[in-house]
Write a protein that holds these residues in place. Structure first.
Motif, PDB file in Angstrom:
ATOM      1  N   LYS A 244      -6.446  16.281  -3.180  1.00 42.93           N
ATOM      2  CA  LYS A 244      -5.206  15.534  -3.105  1.00 42.93           C
ATOM      3  C   LYS A 244      -5.507  14.033  -3.149  1.00 42.93           C
ATOM      4  CE  LYS A 244      -1.248  15.107   0.076  1.00 42.93           C
ATOM      5  NZ  LYS A 244      -0.809  15.373   1.469  1.00 42.93           N
ATOM      6  N   GLN A 245      -6.549  13.650  -2.432  1.00 38.99           N
ATOM      7  CA  GLN A 245      -6.927  12.239  -2.413  1.00 38.99           C
ATOM      8  C   GLN A 245      -7.215  11.723  -3.821  1.00 38.99           C
ATOM      9  OE1 GLN A 245      -8.061   8.484  -0.905  1.00 38.99           O
ATOM     10  NE2 GLN A 245      -7.126  10.157   0.214  1.00 38.99           N
ATOM     11  N   ALA A 246      -7.826  12.576  -4.636  1.00 42.24           N
ATOM     12  CA  ALA A 246      -8.156  12.155  -6.000  1.00 42.24           C
ATOM     13  C   ALA A 246      -6.894  11.848  -6.795  1.00 42.24           C
ATOM     14  CB  ALA A 246      -8.975  13.234  -6.699  1.00 42.24           C
ATOM     15  N   LEU A 247      -5.823  12.544  -6.486  1.00 44.07           N
ATOM     16  CA  LEU A 247      -4.559  12.245  -7.162  1.00 44.07           C
ATOM     17  C   LEU A 247      -4.098  10.837  -6.816  1.00 44.07           C
ATOM     18  CD1 LEU A 247      -2.659  15.608  -6.501  1.00 44.07           C
ATOM     19  CD2 LEU A 247      -3.763  14.893  -8.618  1.00 44.07           C
ATOM     20  N   LEU A 248      -4.163  10.519  -5.545  1.00 45.55           N
ATOM     21  CA  LEU A 248      -3.740   9.192  -5.114  1.00 45.55           C
ATOM     22  C   LEU A 248      -4.629   8.116  -5.720  1.00 45.55           C
ATOM     23  CD1 LEU A 248      -1.993   7.386  -3.401  1.00 45.55           C
ATOM     24  CD2 LEU A 248      -3.462   7.861  -1.437  1.00 45.55           C
ATOM     25  N   VAL A 249      -5.913   8.350  -5.674  1.00 44.06           N
ATOM     26  CA  VAL A 249      -6.842   7.381  -6.250  1.00 44.06           C
ATOM     27  C   VAL A 249      -6.549   7.196  -7.741  1.00 44.06           C
ATOM     28  CG1 VAL A 249      -9.269   6.966  -6.807  1.00 44.06           C
ATOM     29  CG2 VAL A 249      -8.645   7.820  -4.548  1.00 44.06           C
ATOM     30  N   GLY A 250      -6.321   8.303  -8.414  1.00 42.72           N
ATOM     31  CA  GLY A 250      -6.028   8.207  -9.841  1.00 42.72           C
ATOM     32  C   GLY A 250      -4.798   7.365 -10.123  1.00 42.72           C
ATOM     33  N   ILE A 251      -3.758   7.587  -9.352  1.00 41.47           N
ATOM     34  CA  ILE A 251      -2.529   6.820  -9.551  1.00 41.47           C
ATOM     35  C   ILE A 251      -2.766   5.343  -9.254  1.00 41.47           C
ATOM     36  CG2 ILE A 251      -0.205   6.446  -8.639  1.00 41.47           C
ATOM     37  CD1 ILE A 251      -0.187   9.527  -8.043  1.00 41.47           C
ATOM     38  N   ALA A 252      -3.394   5.073  -8.120  1.00 38.64           N
ATOM     39  CA  ALA A 252      -3.584   3.684  -7.699  1.00 38.64           C
ATOM     40  C   ALA A 252      -4.487   2.935  -8.680  1.00 38.64           C
ATOM     41  CB  ALA A 252      -4.177   3.649  -6.288  1.00 38.64           C
ATOM     42  N   GLN A 253      -5.558   3.585  -9.097  1.00 42.98           N
ATOM     43  CA  GLN A 253      -6.467   2.912 -10.034  1.00 42.98           C
ATOM     44  C   GLN A 253      -5.778   2.620 -11.357  1.00 42.98           C
ATOM     45  OE1 GLN A 253     -10.042   5.182 -10.504  1.00 42.98           O
ATOM     46  NE2 GLN A 253     -11.038   4.246  -8.719  1.00 42.98           N
ATOM     47  N   ALA A 254      -5.074   3.602 -11.856  1.00 42.65           N
ATOM     48  CA  ALA A 254      -4.400   3.395 -13.141  1.00 42.65           C
ATOM     49  C   ALA A 254      -3.404   2.248 -13.044  1.00 42.65           C
ATOM     50  CB  ALA A 254      -3.709   4.688 -13.570  1.00 42.65           C
TER      51      ALA A 254
ATOM     52  N   ALA B 297       1.012   2.379  -5.309  1.00 43.59           N
ATOM     53  CA  ALA B 297      -0.214   1.595  -5.177  1.00 43.59           C
ATOM     54  C   ALA B 297      -0.100   0.594  -4.037  1.00 43.59           C
ATOM     55  CB  ALA B 297      -0.522   0.889  -6.493  1.00 43.59           C
ATOM     56  N   ALA B 298       1.104   0.112  -3.792  1.00 46.66           N
ATOM     57  CA  ALA B 298       1.264  -0.890  -2.734  1.00 46.66           C
ATOM     58  C   ALA B 298       1.455  -0.254  -1.363  1.00 46.66           C
ATOM     59  CB  ALA B 298       2.462  -1.786  -3.044  1.00 46.66           C
ATOM     60  N   SER B 299       2.169   0.877  -1.307  1.00 50.71           N
ATOM     61  CA  SER B 299       2.549   1.395   0.011  1.00 50.71           C
ATOM     62  C   SER B 299       1.572   2.413   0.567  1.00 50.71           C
ATOM     63  CB  SER B 299       3.952   2.015  -0.065  1.00 50.71           C
ATOM     64  OG  SER B 299       3.967   3.104  -0.960  1.00 50.71           O
ATOM     65  N   GLU B 300       0.726   2.981  -0.272  1.00 51.60           N
ATOM     66  CA  GLU B 300      -0.163   4.016   0.239  1.00 51.60           C
ATOM     67  C   GLU B 300      -1.614   3.566   0.341  1.00 51.60           C
ATOM     68  OE1 GLU B 300       0.822   6.592   1.629  1.00 51.60           O
ATOM     69  OE2 GLU B 300       2.745   7.203   0.800  1.00 51.60           O
ATOM     70  N   ILE B 301      -1.823   2.264   0.382  1.00 56.75           N
ATOM     71  CA  ILE B 301      -3.201   1.787   0.539  1.00 56.75           C
ATOM     72  C   ILE B 301      -3.825   2.393   1.786  1.00 56.75           C
ATOM     73  CG2 ILE B 301      -4.663  -0.255   0.743  1.00 56.75           C
ATOM     74  CD1 ILE B 301      -2.554  -1.896  -0.529  1.00 56.75           C
ATOM     75  N   ARG B 302      -3.039   2.498   2.824  1.00 55.10           N
ATOM     76  CA  ARG B 302      -3.582   3.014   4.081  1.00 55.10           C
ATOM     77  C   ARG B 302      -3.971   4.488   3.977  1.00 55.10           C
ATOM     78  NH1 ARG B 302       2.343   2.821   6.830  1.00 55.10           N
ATOM     79  NH2 ARG B 302       3.223   4.439   5.517  1.00 55.10           N
ATOM     80  N   SER B 303      -3.425   5.183   2.971  1.00 57.47           N
ATOM     81  CA  SER B 303      -3.781   6.589   2.808  1.00 57.47           C
ATOM     82  C   SER B 303      -5.033   6.771   1.956  1.00 57.47           C
ATOM     83  CB  SER B 303      -2.620   7.361   2.160  1.00 57.47           C
ATOM     84  OG  SER B 303      -1.456   7.240   2.958  1.00 57.47           O
ATOM     85  N   LEU B 304      -5.576   5.696   1.446  1.00 57.47           N
ATOM     86  CA  LEU B 304      -6.787   5.797   0.639  1.00 57.47           C
ATOM     87  C   LEU B 304      -8.012   5.912   1.536  1.00 57.47           C
ATOM     88  CD1 LEU B 304      -6.077   3.141  -2.138  1.00 57.47           C
ATOM     89  CD2 LEU B 304      -6.432   5.579  -2.505  1.00 57.47           C
ATOM     90  N   ASP B 305      -8.929   6.755   1.156  1.00 58.69           N
ATOM     91  CA  ASP B 305     -10.171   6.892   1.910  1.00 58.69           C
ATOM     92  C   ASP B 305     -11.034   5.641   1.739  1.00 58.69           C
ATOM     93  OD1 ASP B 305      -9.457   9.300   2.804  1.00 58.69           O
ATOM     94  OD2 ASP B 305     -10.812  10.470   1.535  1.00 58.69           O
ATOM     95  N   GLY B 306     -11.990   5.517   2.641  1.00 62.40           N
ATOM     96  CA  GLY B 306     -12.863   4.354   2.720  1.00 62.40           C
ATOM     97  C   GLY B 306     -13.183   3.623   1.428  1.00 62.40           C
ATOM     98  N   ASP B 307     -13.991   4.214   0.568  1.00 65.55           N
ATOM     99  CA  ASP B 307     -14.430   3.517  -0.627  1.00 65.55           C
ATOM    100  C   ASP B 307     -13.266   3.149  -1.533  1.00 65.55           C
ATOM    101  OD1 ASP B 307     -16.958   3.547   0.185  1.00 65.55           O
ATOM    102  OD2 ASP B 307     -17.714   5.009  -1.257  1.00 65.55           O
ATOM    103  N   ALA B 308     -12.404   4.116  -1.735  1.00 68.25           N
ATOM    104  CA  ALA B 308     -11.276   3.860  -2.631  1.00 68.25           C
ATOM    105  C   ALA B 308     -10.406   2.738  -2.067  1.00 68.25           C
ATOM    106  CB  ALA B 308     -10.458   5.138  -2.816  1.00 68.25           C
ATOM    107  N   ARG B 309     -10.299   2.689  -0.761  1.00 69.59           N
ATOM    108  CA  ARG B 309      -9.502   1.624  -0.164  1.00 69.59           C
ATOM    109  C   ARG B 309     -10.134   0.261  -0.432  1.00 69.59           C
ATOM    110  NH1 ARG B 309      -7.591   3.412   4.446  1.00 69.59           N
ATOM    111  NH2 ARG B 309      -8.721   2.526   6.160  1.00 69.59           N
ATOM    112  N   ALA B 310     -11.434   0.172  -0.227  1.00 69.63           N
ATOM    113  CA  ALA B 310     -12.120  -1.098  -0.474  1.00 69.63           C
ATOM    114  C   ALA B 310     -11.945  -1.511  -1.933  1.00 69.63           C
ATOM    115  CB  ALA B 310     -13.602  -0.963  -0.121  1.00 69.63           C
ATOM    116  N   ALA B 311     -12.121  -0.565  -2.836  1.00 71.79           N
ATOM    117  CA  ALA B 311     -11.989  -0.897  -4.254  1.00 71.79           C
ATOM    118  C   ALA B 311     -10.569  -1.357  -4.562  1.00 71.79           C
ATOM    119  CB  ALA B 311     -12.351   0.325  -5.104  1.00 71.79           C
ATOM    120  N   HIS B 312      -9.613  -0.680  -3.931  1.00 72.24           N
ATOM    121  CA  HIS B 312      -8.229  -1.034  -4.198  1.00 72.24           C
ATOM    122  C   HIS B 312      -7.922  -2.445  -3.716  1.00 72.24           C
ATOM    123  CE1 HIS B 312      -4.035  -0.027  -5.067  1.00 72.24           C
ATOM    124  NE2 HIS B 312      -3.757  -0.796  -4.043  1.00 72.24           N
TER     125      HIS B 312
END
Lengths: 215, 215, 215, 215
Positions: B67-77, B122-137
DNA sequence: TATGAATGAGTCTTCATTCAT
DNA sequence: TATGAATGAAGACTCATTCAT
């Protein structure tokens, strides 16, 4: 004269809408607010709230009947306090619509600077509110927004607003004021009062209102 | 010349940063975006995503590992597309810092109007991103914000900015632009292009920039 | 004097290492042990454990944080009890190394006859233990095996062991004793005490130790 | 004369039961055996087997209809090869029951040294076999065990066995031989032939058989 | 037989909530 | 109100297996 049962008697006509004390929330709601702010409503467990409140899990249920009730409590308190303060500001401003805009913007910024976490949750977790509470919340938000939009409408009707798109400008002002809750830190370099007067300036510039007051 | 591996070749110097096609997201991410937008990351179940994507639950996992990968995918894109477009806009604007401000604000508004759901998540779910993905975001967000703050700094250094608080004004501009994602509807009465030029006007007014261009 | 925190005070010098009560395991671990014994760790579901324990699935998690913790609990308890008993037996046996071999073999057989299911799981599911628990388990097993190998070494050094391959013979003795857990039934025709003295005989014959005692 | 369809024609009366080639298993079963040995049947996924076999997942199903079939294939092959070899050994040993015991023990140890992984799985995963296969496997195991128990019975009837508990001793011999699969490494210091003759000596000592042969 | 996509059933685990003490 | 025990429902994720290509 209060908006909701949670309102705290701030509407006296003496500028008290500008004064903020710490923590107007009961401890359990405060704990819930901290948790919801960090992980969101659905990302927070009752156990986390209980731990942060220094209570047991059944202790939480002693005070509030459900997790949803915590969210409702936070959202209602936030909306009620904001409305009471902004209404007091608007009333204190008197008849001039530009003065009312000034007062409402000042109140908005002061509130979002002082009550950032509450305001943030009230804005971002609307979708997590159950049916009735959601409807009530949206009504409260609309009522709140009308305080500014009415003032802008009145100013426009009085020929005081220079922008050709007063409604869009008003929305831009609203969003830039509520966004204060997202980035402002009380322990940062800016005092809330400075920020408020800066944003009053921004709002007038955006609306192309001549700051000099009515002719 | 692209910002990230996900970027899609938008940086050509021909104004293509102004053109938006529908749904640049693979169908599973699109479904996840819809769900996250409605109920938030933690409020969304994989079953809902699967149902909306027309797949079974394991079907989702065939394409994305979590599930996290879905969020990361959306945020990165979202971050990649926004940066690529805004960078293209800034470069196309040329040397004048005020032109660059115009271009960046236009790009911001166009993006948040066309890609509201992505930008909102991408703006509202930063807190739901795991460690690395959050830093990158967060790094991506900072890089993004520098495009506007650099332009404002340059304009201020050139004596073109009238406001005594350019940094605060810039933040107000940023937040009012990103807030577009929260309320704008593509199927509403306003065309994205109109909104963008309106917000360019707002931004210049807020910064107290003389719209006439360099002397 | 106990081997691990789980040990139950068996080391008193009064032959208490020969006495076995039923079920020294908490009910949830007992249920897990039964299930693991029948279908193996990976072949057992938490639902089966819960059903056998007369609890709901979350009821299991109230007592133990994970399925793995059940296995660790069983394995640790088994290794600790075995070591405590065997150490008590060895100490009670006194200085003569052949007496120590007798005592250790007797203890091994008694334990594997009385605690067959525990011992079987502790031996067969080592590979299902996670990293740290596996390392700890292997250390416990090595410590346990040293009780017999030291006794055999001492007996060999004293010229009491006839076989030219005492190390291989010791390993054969160990495996035939631990195998008792695989086939022995407490409700079968053989009493544990009989089996134990039979296996003491086997062990001495295998090692070619003159049973008459030191000259 | 073969025990099962998988048997490989080892029963020729020329000592060929002592010769072991590497890998008598088809590659897919070999891969499954490695996986089952490491994580157990239930702890192994078809994907792991496929990866280890260098095949795709459907590739596995092209050769074997199910995961269970892999286990059945391994278990059957192991039991068949063991039986064929031990039977050949027993027949080659001739009429003397002690010679038969020697031959059977030698065969048991050689097999468990050379085919440790197969033997280990065949012994430890009986519980993972489905109904029919389990029954067949147990029948095969009983038939196998009869080769040794018949020899011991015959020796006892001939007055050649000194122990008063020949049945218990026989079981001890069986378990210590099969346990070889658990600890023996082909790449260790001991040659299988040495180990086998050592264990023949152990077995005779345990049974208290006078090694000199019939009077 | 490889690849890729797919899935029904089931796995471990967690959660909000409750109740007896 | 704290503690401890408990649970129905649900959540993320996995697995053996299948099928079209």
């Amino acid at each position: 004269m209060n908006g909701t049962p949670e309102s705290a008697g701030i509407a006296e006509p003496d500028g008290s809408w500008r004064r903020f004390d710490a923590a107007p929330l009961p401890p359990v709601l405060q704990a819930a607010q901290d948790c919801f702010g960090e992980h969101g409503y659905h990302g927070t467990t009752i156990r986390e709230v209980a731990a942060r409140a220094g209570l047991s899990v059944p202790g939480i249920y002693h005070h509030y009947p459900s997790k949803q009730a915590l969210l409702v409590g936070i959202a209602q308190a936030a909306m009620a306090e904001l409305y009471d303060r902004t209404l007091a500001a608007a009333e204190e401003a008197g008849a001039d619509p530009v003065d009312r805009i000034r007062a409402v913007v000042e109140s908005l910024v002061l509130f979002h600077a002082h009550r950032g976490p509450s305001a943030f949750i009230a804005a971002s977790e609307i979708r997590s509110l159950d049916g009735d509470a959601r409807a009530a919340h949206i009504a409260a938000r609309d009522r709140q927004q009308r305080l500014l939009s009415d003032a802008v409408d009145d100013a426009a009707a009085a020929g005081r607003v220079g922008t050709p798109v007063p409604h869009e400008a008003m929305r831009a002002v609203t969003t830039m004021c509520t966004a204060v809750a997202q980035w402002y830190r009380l322990d940062g370099p800016l005092r809330p009062e400075e920020l408020a007067s800066t944003y009053v300036r921004f709002a007038l510039d955006l609306l192309r209102i001549d700051g000099a007051g009515p002719a």
